[in-house]
Design an enzyme around this catalytic site. Structure first.
Site, PDB file in Angstrom:
ATOM      1  N   GLU A   1     -17.858  12.779  35.259  1.00  0.00           N
ATOM      2  CA  GLU A   1     -17.347  11.478  34.863  1.00  0.00           C
ATOM      3  C   GLU A   1     -15.977  11.120  35.419  1.00  0.00           C
ATOM      4  OE1 GLU A   1     -19.132   9.308  32.997  1.00  0.00           O
ATOM      5  OE2 GLU A   1     -20.779  10.737  33.138  1.00  0.00           O
TER       6      GLU A   1
ATOM      7  N   SER B   1     -36.335  24.550 -31.544  1.00  0.00           N
ATOM      8  CA  SER B   1     -35.661  25.698 -32.159  1.00  0.00           C
ATOM      9  C   SER B   1     -34.591  26.325 -31.285  1.00  0.00           C
ATOM     10  CB  SER B   1     -36.689  26.768 -32.538  1.00  0.00           C
ATOM     11  OG  SER B   1     -37.529  26.281 -33.561  1.00  0.00           O
TER      12      SER B   1
END
Length: 791
Positions: free
Chosen positions: A87, A477
């Protein structure tokens, strides 16, 4: 002649001035509305937030853009070089704009008659991506050049290159080199080879066209170009170049564990993070989140939950096929539902097509395989019935319950060739079904509150509702230990004798008298409190709550951190008030430790993307009950496991306490069991509350799930008993009268100092009546449905 020279000189001066003025005008025209660029100096791109398990492995990720921050030090030296070669080879020489590169590109584009090459530097590309639009115009290009030049005055070359390599889009939803390395090669950026680096460096020009997962040949051609450029600039040797060109490219993606094992846990972490930091931060800030999840525990908990829910569903009979298929759709189904036959092992499930249903069983097809289901394995697949039926009835029922063309779930019993009595190429299978019931599991370290495992249902994919933390259900319970804890501080002891007999309850709102019952609908007469809790006797619990005052029970629940509404009615002593599983587990931690409860912690710490500590959670213990009360309750709950409703949990032969819980008509089943090092709670029930069927109690539906999980992890811990605090004495008592005893069959129970028994007394009479205490702030009583609780 002099006059001509003067004219030429003046013309030149004027031309220079005009050119200068034009350049200045052009600059001001381009720079008139430039965006600010200084935010680039504090680069904060959208990053992936990563959630870690306690062993450092990844639980999952949250993100908008799949980008992981990587510095130049995190990359092999040839990776940035490859991008520069492709690039911007003169990156370290120019000042943001490269006139020579622009000139060369212009010549090549003129020769080609089209735009084939650009002259933008990496700095210009960065400006374009972060600050400008992709508009193709002279003004935009001029702005790009001006900003690039300015940016290079504020950031170093290395800083600009680092931002670029993290910002650039590289295809396949991957932003930056770290994400691309994971996506294409299944490695971190630091582990990329030169050949792999060159592939990535070739992507910015056209991420889709050069994506190696889509077109490997195109990616290879671009890779060779990058390597040649690196060689031209002398950044790699000829040997390096030649080796990279011929290196095989092995394409594989790093597995993403998100929403796999621990999906319910990950979602709870996500919810807590958003609540603390906000959604935008969670999805873009690149947080590093460290949690308490232990993946061994989590996987075991999920497997246990699935197994237990399937078993519960099977006890209610066959629900029918997934769907029927028209014959014209058979081929499409077999292709769409194809599985890797080589990877299948016993226990794995597949969707299968029934090709024949006879008294001899079911014939199946799945993928390219054939299988059979023996009717002997299908005794559970009956019409809804509480009793087992004979084999002949099963065979007759197969034709009603499954027919050719049905799609069913089937599990592998044996692969072909493993059973000499079976056909060589036929798979031995078993009928399965996804459950119609749901559940939740919470497991935590009661010493620190670290949440080791969290399961919110059968399948996160099917339902994201987390039943462990979001579902309010009656605990039955399993609420009773809160009642008994209050009783220990209000005049009762483990050997107090309580009447288990008929008890009438007057509801002042409806003017009706109710009669709470025990599970077996019988009564056992006077019994000591230890036995009453171990056997989960309802009428005893009602009498205990009445004796000490229901307001004290409500206060004890609040002291233990119960956050849901607890109305002051006797019915809540049997678990009529709704709670979440995780909240009840939190309350139980007080019994597992020194009387203080500890808040569950999923998120232990959070760091920023740069490694800064931004949140740390520490164990948060809240004083609730005395150490003496906690030890006595743990001892009584050990009796529930040793000789009460939870004897199935006694398989470990080590100190273990727990309590079962079931609501009337078996609508909810619970079990919370704990040791000093690990507390685990389980709940199952229909999402739309309804009966699960006779026998689907805490002991028979929830406790097995608890056991499946704990059997995997229990041996990872040394056996440990609950430490006895000061001012607790152990005394032997008669199990029937509660009086001091040293004879055979006596029980050794804990007592607060100076409360050990000396006199026999009975709380309650053979029959009794009671009126609900009146509270101005209390809502109307709920009646029999909340009182007919079972163990």
């Amino acid at each position: 002649m002099k006059k001509l020279l003067l004219v030429l000189f003046l013309t030149m001066i004027l031309s220079v001035c005009v050119a200068a003025a034009s350049a200045v005008g052009l600059y001001h025209w381009a720079a008139s509305d430039l965006p600010g660029f200084r935010k680039l100096t504090d680069y904060r791109p959208p990053l992936v937030t990563t959630v870690y398990a306690r062993d450092g492995s990844v639980l999952g990720d949250f993100y908008v853009e799949k980008r992981f921050l990587a510095t130049l030090a995190d990359m092999p030296k040839y990776l940035p070089m490859a991008f520069l070669a492709a690039e911007d080879a003169s990156f370290y020489q120019h000042e943001g704009v490269d006139p020579l590169a622009i000139f060369r590109a212009s010549l090549k584009n003129l020769q080609a008659g089209a735009v084939r090459q650009g002259g933008s530097t990496i700095t210009q590309q960065l400006i374009k991506r972060l600050l400008l639009s992709s508009e193709k115009s002279l003004k935009r290009k001029l702005k790009e050049a001006v900003l690039a030049y300015r940016l290079e005055k504020y950031l170093t070359k290395d800083e600009i290159l680092t931002i670029y390599l993290n910002q650039i889009y590289l295809g396949a939803k991957s932003y930056g080199v770290e994400a691309a390395a994971r996506t294409y090669f299944g490695v971190h950026a630091k582990d990329l080879t030169l050949a792999e680096s060159a592939v990535l460096a070739g992507l910015p020009q056209a991420p889709t066209r050069y994506n190696p997962l889509r077109d490997l040949e195109a990616a290879r051609a671009r890779q060779k170009y990058v390597l040649e450029r690196m060689l031209e600039h002398g950044w790699i040797t000829k040997q390096d170049h030649d080796k990279a060109v011929v290196e095989p490219l092995v394409l594989r993606s790093m597995p993403d564990p998100s929403w796999g094992v621990g999906a319910y846990y990950l979602e709870e972490v996500r919810r807590q993070l958003i609540e603390r930091f906000g959604e935008n931060t969670v999805y873009t800030a690149g947080l590093r989140v460290y949690t308490g999840v232990d993946l061994k525990h989590q996987a075991a908990a999920e497997a246990a939950m699935r197994r237990g829910l399937v078993e519960s569903s099977k006890r209610r009979g066959y629900l029918g096929p997934i769907k029927p298929l028209d014959p014209k759709d058979f081929t499409e189904f077999l292709e769409n539902e194809a599985v890797d036959l080589g990877a299948l092992k016993p226990g794995d499930w597949v969707k299968a097509l029934v090709t024949e249903a006879t008294p001899k069983g079911l014939s199946l097809r799945f993928s390219s395989a054939t299988g059979v289901i023996d009717p002997k394995t299908m005794a559970w697949a009956r019409n809804l019935s509480p009793k087992r039926i004979g084999e002949e009835q099963v065979k007759a029922g197969l034709r009603r319950q499954a027919k050719a063309g049905d799609v069913i779930w089937a599990s592998v019993v044996a692969r072909p060739g493993t059973d000499p009595k079976a056909p060589a190429k036929v798979w031995q299978m078993a009928l399965e079904q996804e459950p119609d019931v749901e559940g939740g599991l919470v497991s935590l370290d009661p010493k620190t509150g670290e949440l080791l495992a969290l399961v919110g249902g059968y399948s996160f994919e099917k339902s994201q509702f987390n039943r462990a933390v979001q579902s309010l259900r009656q605990p039955g319970s399993s609420f009773k230990p809160i009642v008994y804890s209050a009783a220990m501080d209000n005049g009762l002891t483990p050997s107090s004798v309580i009447m288990d007999g008929p008890f009438e309850f007057y509801d002042p709102a409806t003017k009706i008298t109710w009669k709470p019952e025990n599970y077996e609908h019988g009564f056992k007469g006077p019994m000591i409190l230890r036995t009453a809790l171990a056997l989960s006797r309802n009428t005893v619990t009602i009498r205990v709550a009445q004796a000490i005052g229901i307001d004290k029970v409500v206060q004890r629940a609040k002291d233990l951190g119960i956050t849901s509404n607890i109305p002051p009615y006797l019915s809540i002593s049997l678990g009529a008030a709704e709670v979440t599983l995780i909240n009840l587990c939190q309350a139980y931690t007080a019994f597992a430790r020194d009387g203080s409860y500890v808040k569950p912690r999923a998120v232990l710490s959070v760091k920023s993307a740069w490694g800064e500590e931004i949140y740390t959670s520490k164990p948060e213990a809240v004083s609730a009950i005395t150490p003496q009360n906690a030890f006595i309750m743990a001892s009584l709950l050990k009796e529930v496991v040793r000789a009460g409703t939870a004897t199935r949990a006694n398989v470990f032969k080590r100190p273990l306490a727990g309590k079962t819980g079931t609501t009337n008509d078996e609508q909810d089943a619970w079990f919370i069991g704990f040791t000093p090092y690990l507390l685990t709670g389980v709940h199952i029930g229909f999402d739309q509350v309804g009966p699960m069927g006779k026998g689907e109690t805490g002991a028979h539906a929830a406790l097995p799930i608890w056991l499946y999980y704990r059997q995997v992890v229990e041996n990872d811990y040394q056996a440990e008993d609950f430490p006895m605090p000061q001012d607790v004495v152990m005394a032997s008592v008669d199990p029937v009268t509660g009086l001091p005893s040293s004879g055979a069959g006596s029980l050794t129970l804990p007592f607060k100092k100076d409360t050990q028994p000396t006199v026999y007394s009975v709380v309650g009479s053979e029959t009794g009546t009671a009126e609900e205490p009146e509270f101005d702030h209390a809502p109307a009583a709920s009646g029999a449905d909340l009182l007919k609780q079972i163990y």
